[in-house]
Design a protein around this motif. Structure first.
Motif, PDB file in Angstrom:
ATOM      1  N   GLU A  22      43.564  81.888  31.727  1.00  0.00           N
ATOM      2  CA  GLU A  22      43.611  82.773  30.572  1.00  0.00           C
ATOM      3  C   GLU A  22      42.233  83.322  30.229  1.00  0.00           C
ATOM      4  N   CYS A  24      41.848  86.674  27.855  1.00  0.00           N
ATOM      5  CA  CYS A  24      41.887  87.102  26.453  1.00  0.00           C
ATOM      6  C   CYS A  24      42.598  86.112  25.535  1.00  0.00           C
ATOM      7  N   THR A  25      43.501  85.305  26.059  1.00  0.00           N
ATOM      8  CA  THR A  25      44.176  84.316  25.203  1.00  0.00           C
ATOM      9  C   THR A  25      43.426  82.987  25.138  1.00  0.00           C
ATOM     10  N   LEU A  28      45.445  79.832  24.791  1.00  0.00           N
ATOM     11  CA  LEU A  28      46.509  79.855  23.785  1.00  0.00           C
ATOM     12  C   LEU A  28      47.900  79.713  24.397  1.00  0.00           C
ATOM     13  N   ILE A  29      48.096  80.206  25.617  1.00  0.00           N
ATOM     14  CA  ILE A  29      49.407  80.069  26.268  1.00  0.00           C
ATOM     15  C   ILE A  29      49.747  78.597  26.420  1.00  0.00           C
ATOM     16  N   ALA A 100      41.288  91.982  23.475  1.00  0.00           N
ATOM     17  CA  ALA A 100      41.918  91.582  22.223  1.00  0.00           C
ATOM     18  C   ALA A 100      41.264  92.260  21.025  1.00  0.00           C
ATOM     19  N   ASN A 139      43.368  88.196  16.761  1.00  0.00           N
ATOM     20  CA  ASN A 139      44.184  86.989  16.903  1.00  0.00           C
ATOM     21  C   ASN A 139      45.672  87.289  16.978  1.00  0.00           C
ATOM     22  N   ARG A 142      46.154  88.199  20.616  1.00  0.00           N
ATOM     23  CA  ARG A 142      46.107  86.998  21.450  1.00  0.00           C
ATOM     24  C   ARG A 142      47.414  86.210  21.360  1.00  0.00           C
ATOM     25  N   ALA A 146      50.164  85.648  24.328  1.00  0.00           N
ATOM     26  CA  ALA A 146      50.527  84.293  24.770  1.00  0.00           C
ATOM     27  C   ALA A 146      52.037  84.108  24.755  1.00  0.00           C
TER      28      ALA A 146
END
Length: 171
Positions: A22, A24-25, A28-29, A100, A139, A142, A146
């Motif tokens: 990851e 840009c995330t 977070l995924i 993002a 956010n 993001r 995700a």
């Protein structure tokens, strides 16, 4: 939470183990999925790889690919997904790279995210790539990216099982 529970159940039902790469995330995924009790059996690892050097070092993304297509490109996300799939104990990999915010970069609008999903099935590797644009602040982009990455896993995996997804040697 319902979406994440469904994804976790899908991964378990199909004995899928996921690895993520990851940008840009920033993890977070895998973090969102890990919030579901019992999902740990379906997670191998999650890598947050922002810089070109990290993408090259941990995922074998070619500097030529980055120079030719850019950090935010389907070509880069494709190499990221294959790199994380090949370097871990996973049979599904998700990768993303994007903008993002708060500002555009290299004329690429905020909210642009390039995804790749790679699957190992029946001794073959399959890859699906896509670019999508999300709205919202940094956010929100993001989190939307995700969740989108996770919600596409059943559809893309189903395409692999049905013989509708491109094999790596075909794409």
């Amino acid at each position: 939470m319902e979406l994440l529970e469904k994804i976790s159940e899908y991964l378990k039902k199909h004995e899928l183990k996921m690895a993520t790469a990851e940008s840009c995330t920033a993890g977070l995924i895998v973090s969102e999925l890990a919030g579901i009790p019992g999902s740990g059996q379906s997670i191998d690892c999650g890598l947050a790889v922002y810089s070109p050097k990290a993408k090259n070092r941990y995922l074998a993304v070619s500097f030529d690919t980055i120079d030719t297509y850019g950090l935010t490109s389907e070509a880069t996300s494709r190499e990221m997904a294959l790199g994380v799939l090949n370097n871990n104990d996973a049979n599904v990999a998700i990768a993303n790279t994007g903008i993002a915010g708060p500002k555009p970069h290299d004329d690429i609008p905020v909210g642009t995210v390039c995804f790749a999903w790679a699957f190992r099935h029946a001794q073959e590797v399959y890859i699906i790539v896509e670019t999508k644009r999300f709205s919202g602040d940094r956010n929100e982009v993001r989190l939307a990216a995700a969740h989108y990455a996770l919600e596409r896993v059943p559809k893309h995996h189903g395409d692999v099982l049905a013989g509708k997804a491109p094999r790596v040697d075909e794409s």
